[in-house]
Scaffold this motif. Structure first.
Motif, PDB file in Angstrom:
ATOM      1  N   GLU A  69      29.955  20.035  58.091  1.00 57.80           N
ATOM      2  CA  GLU A  69      28.969  21.072  57.809  1.00 57.80           C
ATOM      3  C   GLU A  69      28.082  20.689  56.659  1.00 57.80           C
ATOM      4  O   GLU A  69      26.877  20.829  56.715  1.00 57.80           O
ATOM      5  CB  GLU A  69      29.678  22.385  57.475  1.00 57.80           C
ATOM      6  N   ILE A 119      25.352  18.137  57.494  1.00 63.34           N
ATOM      7  CA  ILE A 119      24.270  18.676  58.313  1.00 63.34           C
ATOM      8  C   ILE A 119      23.277  19.426  57.448  1.00 63.34           C
ATOM      9  O   ILE A 119      22.084  19.276  57.569  1.00 63.34           O
ATOM     10  CB  ILE A 119      24.833  19.599  59.406  1.00 63.34           C
ATOM     11  N   ARG A 120      23.781  20.229  56.533  1.00 66.05           N
ATOM     12  CA  ARG A 120      22.885  21.067  55.749  1.00 66.05           C
ATOM     13  C   ARG A 120      21.846  20.241  55.011  1.00 66.05           C
ATOM     14  O   ARG A 120      20.674  20.559  54.992  1.00 66.05           O
ATOM     15  CB  ARG A 120      23.690  21.891  54.738  1.00 66.05           C
ATOM     16  N   TRP A 159      12.758  19.911  56.937  1.00 66.16           N
ATOM     17  CA  TRP A 159      11.818  21.023  56.869  1.00 66.16           C
ATOM     18  C   TRP A 159      10.799  20.791  55.779  1.00 66.16           C
ATOM     19  O   TRP A 159       9.614  21.042  55.927  1.00 66.16           O
ATOM     20  CB  TRP A 159      12.559  22.333  56.586  1.00 66.16           C
TER      21      TRP A 159
END
Lengths: 274, 350
Positions: free
Chosen positions: B326, B329-330, B337
């Motif tokens: 996790e 991925i973050r 973005w």
């Protein structure tokens, strides 16, 4: 590129197929965009219609990719539409341009009234649909220009249609569907049987048949002398051999001859004799 | 029907062959498009194919195949085992290319595939099972000839040869006839003389059948030798070695097979209760008998002698790994973005 390629591009490379019209006549699928480049060169202009970010939900947030819509055309009877999704914008655009080139289609143009001068509008009312969007193209008198929303207008300009009325229906805000619907409508211009096409056509031989002897022979374009057991044979030997000739999909051909008899061939760079 | 020179008409023999190979026996279901080829429906539901029409389509197909200048531009396809041998033989006699067994998707459409082919024509044994090939042919302007039964879908099939495609004799015969016809039309074979190649070469052979044939072949060659050696007392040693050499063949040809099956039967009766069979015979019997009395139910497939502690640690590991996943991925999503330029319209997601 060419030797591993389908017969289509080999025909083009060897100048057997001279215009893209010959490809269209037999509905041959175009698999490599370089074929299109070869025929059009710089005449093809591309236009990115939209970059649309699309997202997929993962347990760690959203995964966004960019979907690029690219329209390509030579403003003289050929258009293509490509859609590609990729993690980066630039890659998406590049991919979309390639797909657009692969999908280039001929556009039939006609007259609104008297057939004076060059054809300038659609030959008749044609329509195309995609999703909920229906796009209808209607012939217009000379000088009208393209009466359409910005999206189909771009497409029609690149197609080489000078004057046209349009009508559309459905959710035209979904640019993807709108552009595909117009593309379908433009494609239908050659799918419509008009009285001037009533005459019997004399069928020609398809390029696959016409050039079957040339296509049957594969080219050997690399010479490897790895050991005394490797020899390179030219294509005439291949043809005279009792075995069926090797077709398509061969990049580099290495034949292994042992005591004058052909007993192993390979498509790869490095071949080890066990 | 079409005007065809009378030399291409079916002879008595041809029709007899077709009937004896049960080519005329169709299926119980009927596809509407096959209706013109069906003669009648039997009371038990089976449709009978008009064998005269089979012959006509066969010669039609042969003429089309001959029209292709390069014989290697014809690809013969069979996914089903009954047609594989026929397809291979057909290809070897006519110079076509066979695809027996799995048809790799993309063979006709993806030029990067190793098995990329660009045929001018394909011949298919069963439209239903060779559906992938027919589908791809539709993308690349390739006409299709198919051996179609009464229940075969004819979508994208250009020439159908109505025949039974369920029986191995039938499939073999049709391919044999096709090959023969093509060779005759090409004038490789004379028409008056029967073809030297036997139909049996095109029939599917069960692997067991093939083995048995091989064994009987060895038996027949071994028998005379045995007779010689056994009569000479001085040659006992030689005789023994002979026996040894032909052990697998000869009389003992049957024995290994029997022995193997006996072993299997015996073995399976012992082994099946405990599928992941451990090497030591006595221990398993006990454990299965116990019915998992001293083993936790969770430990089904796992360690026979292991304790239950392993399970808990396994779970812990799992949790740890997910958390690390996790976090990685973050970071990437955050980065991407921020990177993208302002050409994106404000869609309000940050």
């Amino acid at each position: 590129m060419a030797d591993s390629a389908p017969a289509d591009s080999r025909g083009v490379k060897e100048n057997k197929i001279r215009t893209i019209e010959e490809i269209y006549l037999f509905s041959l699928p175009i698999k490599e965009y370089q074929i299109v480049d070869r025929f059009f060169g710089t005449a093809l202009k591309d236009e990115v219609m939209k970059i649309m970010p699309v997202q997929k939900q993962t347990r760690a947030g959203q995964r966004t990719r960019f979907k690029a819509f690219v329209v390509i055309g030579d403003s003289n009877g050929h258009v293509g539409l490509g859609v590609k999704c990729s993690k980066e914008v630039a890659t998406a655009i590049r991919g979309a341009i390639i797909l657009a080139k692969l999908s280039v289609i001929p556009v039939r143009r006609g007259y609104w009234g008297s057939s004076l001068g060059e054809p300038h509008t659609v030959p008749g009312k044609v329509t195309g649909r995609c999703g909920s969007v229906i796009c209808r193209l209607v012939p217009a008198p000379r000088g009208t220009g393209i009466v359409a929303a910005p999206t189909p207008k771009k497409l029609l300009q690149l197609a080489g249609i000078t004057d046209c009325y349009t009508t559309s229906r459905g959710s035209t805000r979904t640019l993807g569907n709108f552009v595909k619907a117009t593309f379908a409508a433009i494609g239908n211009t050659y799918g419509f049987l008009t009285p001037d096409l009533w005459k019997n056509t004399e069928f020609k031989q398809s390029p696959y048949q016409e050039f079957s002897d040339i296509l049957a022979v594969c080219k050997i374009d690399m010479v490897y002398v790895l050991s005394s057991k490797y020899l390179i044979i030219n294509s005439n030997f291949l043809r005279s051999n009792r075995r069926p000739p090797i077709r398509g999909g061969v990049k580099h051909l290495i034949l292994i001859i042992h005591e004058g008899r052909w007993f192993k061939r390979s498509n790869n760079h490095c071949v080890s004799l066990k | 029907m079409s005007k065809v020179p009378s030399i291409l008409n079916a002879t008595e023999e041809d029709i007899q062959l077709l009937l004896s190979a049960t080519c005329h026996i169709g299926a119980k279901n009927l596809n509407v498009q096959m209706l013109p080829y069906v003669h009648k429906r039997r009371p038990d539901g089976v449709h009978i194919i008009n064998v005269g029409k089979t012959w006509e389509k066969l010669t039609f197909a042969a003429r089309i195949i001959c029209a292709i200048e390069n014989p290697a531009d014809v690809v013969v396809i069979s996914a089903r085992p009954y047609g594989q041998r026929a397809v291979l033989k057909y290809a070897s006699y006519t110079g076509a290319l066979p695809i027996a067994g799995r048809f790799t998707p993309g063979t006709f459409t993806n030029y990067i595939t190793r098995s990329f082919k660009e045929p001018r024509l394909i011949i298919v044994t069963d439209p239903k099972s060779d559906q992938q090939a027919i589908n791809e042919a539709s993308y690349v302007n390739i006409p299709v000839i198919a051996l179609a039964d009464t229940d075969s879908p004819l979508k994208f099939v250009d020439v159908s040869i109505p025949t039974n495609n369920k029986a191995k004799h039938s499939i073999g015969l049709i391919y044999w006839m096709l090959a023969r016809e093509v060779l005759r039309l090409r004038a490789t074979i004379p028409r008056e003389i029967p073809w030297s190649v036997m139909v049996d070469m095109f029939f599917y052979r069960d692997p067991e059948e093939a083995e048995k044939d091989a064994e009987t072949a060895v038996t027949t060659t071994a028998a005379p030798e045995k007779g010689f050696s056994s009569f000479e007392p001085g040659n006992w040693d030689e005789g023994a070695t002979d026996w040894g050499a032909e052990g697998p063949g000869a009389v003992s040809g049957i024995n290994p097979a029997l022995a193997a099956t006996a072993k299997d039967v015996g073995g399976s009766s012992w082994d099946t209760p405990m599928e992941p069979a451990p090497p030591a015979p006595p221990a398993p019997v006990e454990e299965t008998g116990g019915g998992g009395s001293w083993e936790t139910p969770a430990d089904d497939a796992g360690g026979w002698g292991d304790t239950t502690t392993t399970t808990t640690t396994a779970f812990n590991d799992g949790l740890e790994t997910t958390t690390t996943f996790e976090t990685t991925i973050r970071t990437t999503t955050g980065g991407s973005w921020a990177d993208e330029p302002a050409e994106n319209p404000s869609s309000g997601w940050d």
